[in-house]
Motif scaffolding. Structure first.
Motif, PDB file in Angstrom:
ATOM      1  N   PHE A   1       0.831  -1.204   0.000  1.00 37.55           N
ATOM      2  CA  PHE A   1       0.000   0.000   0.000  1.00 37.55           C
ATOM      3  C   PHE A   1       0.865   1.253   0.000  1.00 37.55           C
ATOM      4  N   SER A   2       1.898   1.274   0.848  1.00 34.43           N
ATOM      5  CA  SER A   2       2.747   2.469   0.917  1.00 34.43           C
ATOM      6  C   SER A   2       3.533   2.666  -0.378  1.00 34.43           C
ATOM      7  N   LEU A   3       3.943   1.600  -1.029  1.00 31.61           N
ATOM      8  CA  LEU A   3       4.653   1.708  -2.297  1.00 31.61           C
ATOM      9  C   LEU A   3       3.744   2.262  -3.392  1.00 31.61           C
ATOM     10  N   VAL A   4       2.523   1.786  -3.470  1.00 27.87           N
ATOM     11  CA  VAL A   4       1.565   2.289  -4.463  1.00 27.87           C
ATOM     12  C   VAL A   4       1.223   3.742  -4.175  1.00 27.87           C
ATOM     13  N   PHE A   5       1.031   4.073  -2.910  1.00 29.43           N
ATOM     14  CA  PHE A   5       0.711   5.451  -2.534  1.00 29.43           C
ATOM     15  C   PHE A   5       1.851   6.390  -2.944  1.00 29.43           C
ATOM     16  N   ARG A   6       3.088   5.991  -2.675  1.00 32.21           N
ATOM     17  CA  ARG A   6       4.245   6.819  -3.031  1.00 32.21           C
ATOM     18  C   ARG A   6       4.358   6.978  -4.547  1.00 32.21           C
ATOM     19  N   THR A   7       4.116   5.906  -5.283  1.00 28.58           N
ATOM     20  CA  THR A   7       4.173   5.966  -6.743  1.00 28.58           C
ATOM     21  C   THR A   7       3.109   6.920  -7.281  1.00 28.58           C
ATOM     22  N   ASN A   8       1.908   6.861  -6.725  1.00 31.22           N
ATOM     23  CA  ASN A   8       0.838   7.760  -7.161  1.00 31.22           C
ATOM     24  C   ASN A   8       1.181   9.221  -6.881  1.00 31.22           C
TER      25      ASN A   8
ATOM     26  N   ALA B   1       1.626  12.105  -9.680  1.00 29.81           N
ATOM     27  CA  ALA B   1       0.824  13.335  -9.613  1.00 29.81           C
ATOM     28  C   ALA B   1       1.724  14.568  -9.683  1.00 29.81           C
ATOM     29  N   ARG B   2       2.858  14.525  -8.998  1.00 31.84           N
ATOM     30  CA  ARG B   2       3.797  15.651  -9.060  1.00 31.84           C
ATOM     31  C   ARG B   2       4.357  15.812 -10.468  1.00 31.84           C
TER      32      ARG B   2
ATOM     33  N   ARG C   1       4.384  18.754 -15.614  1.00 32.08           N
ATOM     34  CA  ARG C   1       4.196  18.697 -17.062  1.00 32.08           C
ATOM     35  C   ARG C   1       3.096  19.657 -17.492  1.00 32.08           C
ATOM     36  N   SER C   2       2.025  19.710 -16.745  1.00 35.99           N
ATOM     37  CA  SER C   2       0.911  20.619 -17.068  1.00 35.99           C
ATOM     38  C   SER C   2       1.338  22.080 -16.954  1.00 35.99           C
ATOM     39  N   LEU C   3       2.076  22.404 -15.892  1.00 40.02           N
ATOM     40  CA  LEU C   3       2.534  23.784 -15.718  1.00 40.02           C
ATOM     41  C   LEU C   3       3.529  24.176 -16.806  1.00 40.02           C
ATOM     42  N   TRP C   4       4.407  23.251 -17.184  1.00 39.42           N
ATOM     43  CA  TRP C   4       5.357  23.536 -18.259  1.00 39.42           C
ATOM     44  C   TRP C   4       4.612  23.772 -19.577  1.00 39.42           C
ATOM     45  N   GLY C   5       3.607  22.956 -19.856  1.00 42.02           N
ATOM     46  CA  GLY C   5       2.799  23.129 -21.054  1.00 42.02           C
ATOM     47  C   GLY C   5       2.084  24.463 -21.066  1.00 42.02           C
ATOM     48  N   THR C   6       1.574  24.879 -19.922  1.00 44.73           N
ATOM     49  CA  THR C   6       0.914  26.174 -19.814  1.00 44.73           C
ATOM     50  C   THR C   6       1.896  27.311 -20.096  1.00 44.73           C
TER      51      THR C   6
END
Length: 135
Positions: free
Chosen positions: A19-26, A30-31, A36-41
């Motif tokens: 669970f902690s590994l999946v949470f960290r990966t998510n 997200a970061r 990527r979204s901010l760079w695109g903007t």
């Protein structure tokens, strides 16, 4: 006997670890996606500035200057995100000089600054717009 008695504890620890590994990966994903979204903007807004400059500024040299500053802004931000400066060997300052986007004197001036180099680009863009408005 000890191994057979510890199976529930090992299962619980394994589930918690998964669970902690999946949470960290998510969280990492997200970061990355937010960056990527901010760079695109930022790139889209640079394109909009270039389009608006072509439309509203009649002096072609000022339009070119504003567009070059928009390009420089993106490169200086990229260098900053990597923990570098635009004049570093790992970055594209020398290449921008060769392409004519940046003058060597301007690169040298940016290298002497202690402030965030993207501020230089923002101030220079502001000066170009001021020159257009106030002649």
């Amino acid at each position: 006997s000890f191994l057979s008695e510890s199976k529930p504890a090992i299962s619980t620890l394994g589930a918690f670890y998964s669970f902690s590994l999946v949470f960290r990966t998510n969280i990492c994903y997200a970061r990355w996606w937010e960056g990527r979204s901010l760079w695109g903007t930022m790139i889209v807004n640079s394109i909009r500035i270039a389009q608006q400059a072509r439309l509203w500024i009649h002096d072609e040299s000022l339009v070119d200057r504003l567009n070059c500053l928009g390009i420089m802004f993106s490169y200086t931000c990229k260098a900053q995100l990597r923990g570098n400066r635009i004049e570093d060997d790992d970055e594209d300052g020398a290449e921008l000089v060769l392409k004519g986007v940046l003058a060597q004197e301007e690169l040298d001036m940016m290298a002497r600054q202690t402030a965030w180099q993207a501020y230089y680009c923002i101030d220079a863009m502001r000066a170009v717009v001021d020159e257009c408005l106030n002649g």
